[in-house]
Scaffold this active site. Structure first.
Site, PDB file in Angstrom:
ATOM      1  N   CYS A  74       0.879  -1.165   0.000  1.00 37.46           N
ATOM      2  CA  CYS A  74       0.000   0.000   0.000  1.00 37.46           C
ATOM      3  C   CYS A  74       0.908   1.203   0.000  1.00 37.46           C
ATOM      4  O   CYS A  74       2.085   1.093   0.239  1.00 37.46           O
ATOM      5  CB  CYS A  74      -0.886   0.040   1.233  1.00 37.46           C
TER       6      CYS A  74
ATOM      7  N   GLU B 217      -1.254  -1.651  -5.559  1.00 39.61           N
ATOM      8  CA  GLU B 217      -1.600  -1.742  -4.147  1.00 39.61           C
ATOM      9  C   GLU B 217      -3.064  -1.529  -3.851  1.00 39.61           C
ATOM     10  O   GLU B 217      -3.536  -1.815  -2.762  1.00 39.61           O
ATOM     11  CB  GLU B 217      -0.718  -0.749  -3.400  1.00 39.61           C
TER      12      GLU B 217
END
Lengths: 150, 807
Positions: free
Chosen positions: B386, B761
């Site tokens: 992420c 992500e």
């Protein structure tokens, strides 16, 4: 981890107590015990090989005995180090109760285990500890009550 | 000889395999045949092996370290301890977050698995024997694994090396175990808005500690050539150029004498961003012994000692009008950073981009405060697939929306819809300071609702609740909704740097005389397929077939400087650099084409793979012809060759978004679940390779599924890491992994040269709340507001049990 059990030993309490304080008997009965040195009546040092799950290591333990009320009750506490395999420390209370035909040994133990031992063997520790204590008392009974051998 | 009929325009486009084409991944030829070249495949003559003695204790003083017995073991060459590194000033190293971290334990250990001594031996076996023989005398200290207890007045001091009362890297520290308080937004206005609102929902949302757990663990091979003075370092580095600079600053070796090589990397997911003691020790050991030294950690070491992710306690308040229009959002985070603050975040953002936590919603006022705290856990805090702390932010807001829906007694899909930022509001200025570049949330949401048949699902869910209440069924249905907004592509150098290094990225292109090319980038693929997709960007930009373009990354001696691959920044930043470098090539090619065609520069135009004379497309020069001429024909005023380099500093981040819906059945009695449907709509702007996007989404969703439903790094009270093996740390196999349905909308980024936003992500960011919300939603009718992840079988059963559903 907590562990408790009750074991019947067909011997008078005094004899059981004496046997539990006999370094030779302990050395023969503790599973994996390679060495047991009695420094004094209350201080023991032992080296033993423990295998829990995938971890096998040699531990050296220092054990301190506190005979609060011999031969009825005593406590012991200890710390062991297995190097990279981790460590263990704990204490136990042992009570010897006179019953018909022998002695009931009741113990309650608690232990903290750390390192690889706890990580890899974590889910096996309780079972392994039970197994080892079972082995010990079986061997102990066989040793101190020779006719008891099955 | 028959002349082949000229290709028509569509055929020429399809031959390029440029943007928009599902070109097969060129990397997979070697990966699927076991011909990848990873760090552990590096084998050098005379190479030694290093292994760590690690602490079994989570917090202990080191009274002594005896290495004599270890040194006596045949094959053991050396044993390094902090005392050996201290004269070189390498016993501590700086972290990416402005803190410092022990390379080898200096006086005490602060987490289980901490590096205590480094044994160097002729082979791995001797090294393993050596670590067994090192005798370390520890004195146990009280252990803190709870960040709230760490801040108690009488809590034991963890970091004795930090001066009491002195500021940290991010301002004042108010307690000896406190690292920083970081704030964004307007606290006063937000408190007023919430306190005076019709409806307020308050909740503690915990995003548990987990770990990226890449298939390949971390490792390095250091080789110091004492004759040339050159250090070569192979390693699992997501940012090889940063590693070179840091290695130079730490060791004093001039940067041109360090060559860092990231070979094939078997997954990173943030785990390979940081600098680990193993890298430092392998370098020192190579300098000391004059031989190459390899260090590769095992799985347990990777899970218990290298960078973890998450561990955020997020206390939130969200307010709304009676009709459901959100009026304010407040969040206070207690962030457990472990023993050293080794978060991988841009310097100015110690909580990463957590302040994207207003999500996809038009929230007029908001405030965020994040307290970083030391505990006796492994250091880290990386962005596990992420952008920096964006997963935590997305999970927080998507849980708060659900809780607010409960408070309002409203449908959570409708609540989202009435609060989405409208398409006409972009570029949108968020209350916490971001400028969202583009979005069309309502279109995406409506498409997702229609695709899953939302209204029918709600009817079915209600029927299942009734059947349960009548005692006819023991199954529930959960509908997990998520609309996430990511913030990726760090980032503008004006506010994003790591250790002072601006977060631009780069691409250098050389066109060969015969019209094929090599492109080198400052990023490094860890499985994302850069060699495939960056060649596609170039193919479209410069009209050379993707199959004729080599993409190379990861060798600092050849690749241009760049900040590496993490936080979905490769496509937004290096992808932009690639397009811009391509356009420089095209500009020069245009001059050459005009000369060859004997017309003015302005009279030729680019067309797929050639320049044509405007209005006379039969007169053209292909890029192949132009490339040859660039090298071999004297062109007045134009220097020979066809090369370009671009360093791209993005003007803004990009903001990919998506609508994910998970439909899950739950068995109340066993706590088991079945994912009936997982629908993922992603909008990542311009799509370079739909097949690669699908692959990225599938992988990210599987990680999200793992995190939400079972994966965690858990500690017991004395600091044992209880999840140090893959027996306890959940990695889904094909047996557990659900089936996915992917979908998309396309809202290009207005500031990116090709309009791409990044996607790697998104599925992790959006997937976790979708799975978790499904579990929560299943129990909504029975009064559940919040239960903590991971939702493994035991925890789901426990949730049902606490709600009295087993009575």
């Amino acid at each position: 981890m907590n562990l408790s059990d009750e074991i019947f030993i067909p011997l008078p309490r005094d004899q059981v107590y004496a046997a539990l304080n006999d370094a030779d008997i302990l050395r023969d009965c503790i599973p994996g015990c390679e060495e047991l040195i009695k420094h004094s009546d209350t201080e023991l040092e032992t080296k033993l090989v423990l295998k829990i799950g995938p971890v096998k290591a040699k531990f050296s333990f220092d054990i301190l005995l506190s005979p609060d009320a011999p031969p009825e009750r005593f406590t012991l506490s200890g710390e062991g180090n297995g190097g990279t395999a981790g460590f263990a420390k704990g204490s136990a209370t042992v009570e010897l109760k006179e019953v018909d035909g022998g002695t009931n040994l009741v113990y309650e133990a608690s232990a903290d285990i750390g390192g690889k031992l706890a990580q890899l063997g974590g889910r096996l520790i309780q079972g392994t500890a039970k197994l080892l204590s079972g082995k010990f008392f079986k061997a102990f009974a066989a040793r101190v009550v020779p006719e008891n051998v099955d | 000889m028959n002349e082949k009929a000229p290709l028509d325009r569509d055929e020429r486009i399809s031959n390029l395999k440029g943007m928009g084409c599902s070109r097969k991944r060129v990397e997979d030829v070697r990966f699927t045949q076991g011909r990848g070249n990873y760090v552990d495949d590096v084998k050098l003559p005379g190479m030694l092996f290093g292994d760590f003695v690690r602490s079994p204790y989570a917090h202990a003083r080191i009274k002594s370290i005896d290495t004599e017995a270890a040194k006596a073991i045949p094959g053991v060459i050396a044993v390094l301890t902090a005392a050996d590194l201290a004269p070189l000033n390498l016993h501590w190293m700086p972290t990416l977050a402005g803190d410092k971290q022990m390379v080898l334990a200096d006086g005490k250990v602060l987490f289980q698995g901490q590096e205590v001594a480094f044994v160097v031996a002729e082979d791995r076996y001797a090294a393993a024997d050596g670590i067994e023989a090192v005798v370390v005398d520890y004195e146990e200290l009280p252990v803190i694994t709870d960040p709230f207890k760490a801040l108690a007045d009488d809590a034991v001091v963890l970091r004795e090396d930090l001066e009491a009362g002195a500021d940290g890297a991010h301002g004042p520290r108010r307690h000896h175990n406190h690292i920083f308080l970081w704030e964004a937004g307007d606290k006063t206005t937000t408190e007023q808005a919430i306190d005076s609102a019709d409806v307020v929902a308050e909740e503690m949302v915990y995003y548990h500690r987990t770990h990226p757990c890449p298939l390949e663990t971390c490792g390095s091979v250091a080789s110091m050539d004492k004759i040339t003075g050159k250090l070569t370092l192979w390693g699992t580095f997501q940012a090889p150029h940063v590693v070179r600079t840091v290695a130079s600053l730490l060791s004093g070796i001039e940067e041109h004498n360090i060559r860092v090589i990231s070979p094939d990397i078997g997954g990173g997911f943030g785990n390979k961003v940081g600098v680990y003691p193993g890298y430092v020790c392998s370098i020192v050991a190579s300098i000391v012994t004059g031989k190459p030294v390899k260090w590769v950690e095992d799985r347990m070491e990777n899970l218990m000692a290298t960078a973890f992710a998450r561990d955020y306690w997020m206390k939130g308040r969200i307010s709304a009008t009676k009709e459901g229009k959100i009026t304010g959002l407040e969040c206070h985070v207690t962030a457990d950073h472990g023993a050293f603050d080794a978060c991988a975040d841009p310097t100015k953002f110690p909580a990463g981009f957590f302040h994207i936590c207003t999500g996809s919603y038009d929230i007029p006022t908001a405030y965020v405060g994040v307290d970083g705290v030391y505990t006796n856990k492994a250091p880290g805090g990386v962005a596990y697939r992420c952008s920096f702390r964006v997963t935590e932010a997305a999970y927080f807001i998507e849980r708060m929306i659900e809780v607010l829906a409960i408070e309002l007694d409203m449908d959570a899909a409708e609540l989202r819809r009435i609060n989405f930022i409208r398409q006409d509001q972009f570029p949108y200025q968020s209350a916490l300071g971001w400028e969202y570049d583009s979005g069309d949330y309502h279109t995406a949401w409506d498409k997702a609702m229609a695709a899953v048949g939302y209204d029918d699902l709600r009817k079915e869910q209600a029927e299942m609740v009734e059947a349960f209440k009548r005692g006819e069924s023991r199954k529930l249905l959960g509908i997990g909704l998520t609309h996430f907004t990511e913030i990726v592509g760090a980032g503008p150098v004006k506010n994003c740097d790591i250790l002072g290094m601006g977060m631009f990225d780069s691409c250098e292109i050389r066109i060969h005389p015969t019209g094929s090319a090599i492109a080198r980038l400052g990023t490094i693929s860890q499985g994302q397929g850069h060699a495939t997709t960056f060649a596609q960007i170039l193919a479209t930009e410069i009209g050379i077939q993707a199959d004729s373009i080599t993409v190379e990354e990861g060798d600092t001696d050849t690749a241009p400087y760049g900040l590496g691959t993490y936080g979905s920044r490769s496509t937004p930043v290096a992808g932009a650099a690639t397009a811009m470098a391509g356009r420089k090539i095209r500009a020069k090619a245009q001059m050459i084409a005009a000369y060859l065609l004997e017309v003015h520069d302005d009279d030729v135009e680019f067309d797929v793979d050639r320049f044509v004379v405007k209005g006379a497309p039969e007169r053209f020069k292909t890029m192949k012809e132009i490339a040859y001429a660039a090298y071999n024909q004297a062109i007045p005023g134009v220097e020979p060759g066809l090369e370009a380099v671009s360093y791209y500093d993005p003007p803004n981040m990009t903001y990919p978004f998506g609508a994910y819906i998970c439909v899950m059945e739950i068995d109340v009695d066993t706590g088991t679940h079945h994912v009936r449907q997982m629908y993922a709509l992603d909008d990542c702007g311009t799509r370079i390779n739909p097949m690669v996007i699908d692959g990225q989404v599938h992988g990210g969703l599987t990680e999200a599924y793992a995190i939400a439903m079972g994966q965690e790094i858990a500690y017991d009270e004395i600091g044992n890491c209880k999840t140090g093996t893959l027996m306890d740390f959940f990695i889904p196999t094909s047996f557990e992994t659900p089936h996915y349905t992917t979908d998309h909308t396309v809202t290009p980024s207005p500031h990116h040269p090709i309009g791409a936003k990044g996607v790697g992500e998104s599925p992790n960011v959006g997937g976790v709340p979708a799975f978790s919300n499904a579990v929560h939603d299943a129990f909504r009718a029975f009064g559940l507001r919040q239960s903590h992840m991971p939702h493994d079988q035991w925890r789901i059963w426990e949730t049902a049990n606490k709600l009295g559903m087993h009575a």
